[in-house]
Design a protein around this motif. Sequence first.
Motif, short mmCIF file in Angstrom:
data_model
loop_
_atom_site.label_atom_id
_atom_site.label_comp_id
_atom_site.label_asym_id
_atom_site.label_seq_id
_atom_site.Cartn_x
_atom_site.Cartn_y
_atom_site.Cartn_z
N SER A 199 -5.76 33.95 46.06
CA SER A 199 -6.82 32.98 45.78
C SER A 199 -6.33 31.55 45.87
CB SER A 199 -7.43 33.23 44.41
OG SER A 199 -6.45 33.21 43.39
N THR A 200 -5.06 31.31 45.59
CA THR A 200 -4.52 29.96 45.78
C THR A 200 -3.00 30.01 45.79
OG1 THR A 200 -4.64 27.65 45.01
CG2 THR A 200 -4.40 29.35 43.33
N HIS A 201 -2.41 29.06 46.49
CA HIS A 201 -0.95 28.88 46.54
C HIS A 201 -0.73 27.38 46.54
CE1 HIS A 201 3.06 29.32 48.97
NE2 HIS A 201 3.25 28.89 47.74
N GLY A 202 0.08 26.91 45.59
CA GLY A 202 0.25 25.47 45.48
C GLY A 202 1.59 25.07 44.95
N ASN B 92 -1.21 18.53 41.94
CA ASN B 92 -1.25 19.88 42.49
C ASN B 92 -1.62 19.80 43.97
OD1 ASN B 92 -1.43 22.68 42.81
ND2 ASN B 92 -3.55 22.73 42.11
N VAL B 93 -0.77 20.32 44.83
CA VAL B 93 -1.02 20.35 46.27
C VAL B 93 -1.25 21.80 46.68
CG1 VAL B 93 -0.11 19.85 48.57
CG2 VAL B 93 0.44 18.33 46.65
N HIS B 94 -2.42 22.09 47.25
CA HIS B 94 -2.72 23.44 47.72
C HIS B 94 -2.13 23.62 49.12
CE1 HIS B 94 -5.63 24.40 44.50
NE2 HIS B 94 -5.89 23.10 44.55
N VAL B 95 -1.34 24.67 49.29
CA VAL B 95 -0.76 24.97 50.60
C VAL B 95 -1.34 26.25 51.18
CG1 VAL B 95 1.37 23.72 50.13
CG2 VAL B 95 1.22 26.14 49.56
N GLY B 96 -2.16 26.94 50.44
CA GLY B 96 -2.80 28.15 50.93
C GLY B 96 -3.79 28.65 49.90
N PRO B 97 -4.66 29.57 50.33
CA PRO B 97 -4.87 30.08 51.69
C PRO B 97 -5.40 28.98 52.61
CG PRO B 97 -6.65 30.77 50.26
CD PRO B 97 -5.65 30.09 49.38
N PRO B 98 -5.58 29.27 53.92
CA PRO B 98 -5.96 28.23 54.89
C PRO B 98 -7.20 27.43 54.49
CG PRO B 98 -5.30 30.20 56.05
CD PRO B 98 -5.32 30.56 54.60
N SER B 99 -8.15 28.05 53.81
CA SER B 99 -9.37 27.34 53.43
C SER B 99 -9.12 26.24 52.41
CB SER B 99 -10.39 28.33 52.87
OG SER B 99 -9.88 28.99 51.72
N GLN B 100 -7.98 26.30 51.70
CA GLN B 100 -7.66 25.30 50.69
C GLN B 100 -6.51 24.39 51.10
OE1 GLN B 100 -6.98 26.95 46.79
NE2 GLN B 100 -8.50 28.55 47.08
N ALA B 101 -5.81 24.70 52.17
CA ALA B 101 -4.61 23.96 52.54
C ALA B 101 -4.90 22.48 52.68
CB ALA B 101 -4.02 24.51 53.83
N GLY B 102 -4.09 21.67 52.04
CA GLY B 102 -4.23 20.22 52.11
C GLY B 102 -5.04 19.62 50.98
N GLU B 103 -5.79 20.44 50.26
CA GLU B 103 -6.50 19.92 49.10
C GLU B 103 -5.50 19.55 48.01
OE1 GLU B 103 -10.66 22.49 49.53
OE2 GLU B 103 -9.26 22.89 47.88
N MET B 104 -5.84 18.53 47.23
CA MET B 104 -4.97 18.11 46.14
C MET B 104 -5.82 17.74 44.95
SD MET B 104 -1.99 15.80 47.96
CE MET B 104 -3.16 14.55 48.50
N ASP B 105 -5.28 17.95 43.79
CA ASP B 105 -5.92 17.44 42.59
C ASP B 105 -4.86 16.88 41.65
OD1 ASP B 105 -5.30 19.87 40.62
OD2 ASP B 105 -6.16 20.74 42.44
N MET B 106 -5.28 16.02 40.76
CA MET B 106 -4.36 15.35 39.84
C MET B 106 -5.08 15.21 38.51
SD MET B 106 -2.36 11.74 40.46
CE MET B 106 -3.87 10.75 40.39
N ARG B 107 -4.33 15.31 37.43
CA ARG B 107 -4.95 15.31 36.11
C ARG B 107 -4.03 14.60 35.11
NH1 ARG B 107 -8.99 18.01 33.46
NH2 ARG B 107 -8.63 18.69 31.31
N ILE B 108 -4.64 13.84 34.22
CA ILE B 108 -3.91 13.21 33.12
C ILE B 108 -4.59 13.60 31.82
CG2 ILE B 108 -3.25 11.05 32.00
CD1 ILE B 108 -3.06 9.77 34.76
N GLN B 109 -3.81 14.11 30.89
CA GLN B 109 -4.29 14.44 29.55
C GLN B 109 -3.75 13.38 28.60
OE1 GLN B 109 -6.65 16.44 28.39
NE2 GLN B 109 -5.69 18.34 27.74
N TRP B 110 -4.65 12.65 27.96
CA TRP B 110 -4.26 11.55 27.09
C TRP B 110 -4.03 12.05 25.66
CZ3 TRP B 110 -3.37 7.42 30.00
CH2 TRP B 110 -4.03 7.32 31.23
N LYS B 111 -3.16 11.34 24.94
CA LYS B 111 -2.95 11.70 23.54
C LYS B 111 -4.16 11.36 22.69
CE LYS B 111 0.88 10.54 21.51
NZ LYS B 111 2.06 9.74 21.12
N ARG B 112 -4.77 10.22 22.96
CA ARG B 112 -5.96 9.83 22.20
C ARG B 112 -7.21 10.32 22.95
NH1 ARG B 112 -5.97 6.09 18.08
NH2 ARG B 112 -8.14 6.85 17.99
#
Length: 458
Positions: free
Chosen positions: A208-211, A235-255
């Motif tokens: 379902s995903t490889h990253g 997070n950089v998705h490298v597979g499967p082909p339908s997701q390759a190249g997608e990226m997401d980024m997340r920050i969790q704040w203390k407050r």
Amino acid sequence: MNWRRQMKLLLTLTAAGVMALVGTQVNAAPSAADAARLGKTLTPLGAEQAGSKDGEIPEWTGGLCQAPAGYKPSSADGGAPYVNPFANEKPLFSISAANVDKYADRLDDGQKELFRRYPKTYRMEVYPTHRTACFPDWVYENTIKRVMSPRLVGDGPGLEDAHAQIPFPIPATGQEALYNFFARYFPAYYRGDYEAWLVDSAGDKMLSTHGVLQYYIDYWDNSKAKSNQMYALSNVHVGPPSQAGEMDMRIQWKRMDEREPTAWFYTPGQRRVRLAPEFTYDTVVTSNSGIFLWDETNGFDGKMDRFDFKLVGKKELYIPYNVYKYLNTPVDQLLQKNHVNPDNLRYELHRVWVVEATLKAGARHVDSKKVFYLDEDSWDMVGYEGFDHADKLVRVLWFPVWQAYDVPAPMNNNQLIYDFVKQNWALGSFGVGEGFHKRGPLPANYFTADALATRGVQ
């Protein structure tokens, strides 16, 4: 530092640090008498140092702090493959549908449900318990020295006056216990290659995903005096082909009472970065075939403002622990129809904190109740159960624990996910390649939208 010297240092810190702060206690702080138990009857991070009365859970004596002979990681920074220090051990007994009633008081609802659904194939191999949890000395020192400072504030809530420590080693509330999980120790800079596999009700397997994940755990950067974030990840998705190249980024704040968790998403076809406010609460995680929700990531993620959290107390449960054999087993041998291959998963009896969350009146969420199981020695999430509005168990997650003796720290960044509605299950965040390991610092602007866009264009 050996254990005897370490305990002497901890007791010194308890006397010098805790007692000096007695006069400035805030509402979240433990009593001076309770805090002084850290390093004595309690471990430095708040677990019961003594074993269980029946002897099945041993005393904690410092954990597995050094790599066993034969450890040869594939990366210069450590990580996998982890040699199994208990390879010669045999199971004490097996739990099956035939004898499950005998052990029912040491099983969670998810395990009982799997026995009910798959009585012919599901079983649990129970081994001797080893309390292997070990952390760097400075983690212990910081936790004890600063024990009176942390507090929760606002609706969310937010964390204040805590840095590079377990904030509430003697928790008084469910929210404090969950914040110990949020703040469980990781090296400040961490990298991981992962895969997630889905097995549908027919037994068909699908990647379902490889990253590739890059972490900066601002909260555990001991070179700093304070922090604003719990963590940032890319997070950089490298597979499967339908997701390759997608990226997401997340920050969790203390407050979190002041700043919502912030997420961005990059789509290769559009070559643009956008904010992703939907990456929260009960939004389905589509990159993992929709088998769990965003706030179920790692067991729980995001704000705690929609549920009331109750600290139920401690319980002795059989949980997946010291799972070196599982880590070193090829994924094809783990993926069976209906559930993970029981030949390769090790269970041990450990004490866990139980936290129960119930949906607040008027709040919106597909779950009405969530139950969390936290390992007392590490504050790792080891189990999770989600219930719908008919009080029916719909989803369970387990997080097999092993001691990464190269860090050192217990790790739980694998997931076993069971969806009892769709009758699918998934093995998520399974380390591949070099697995998860420490790494050097990243550029200061790495976790920004502009840097994410630049990486996408490259």
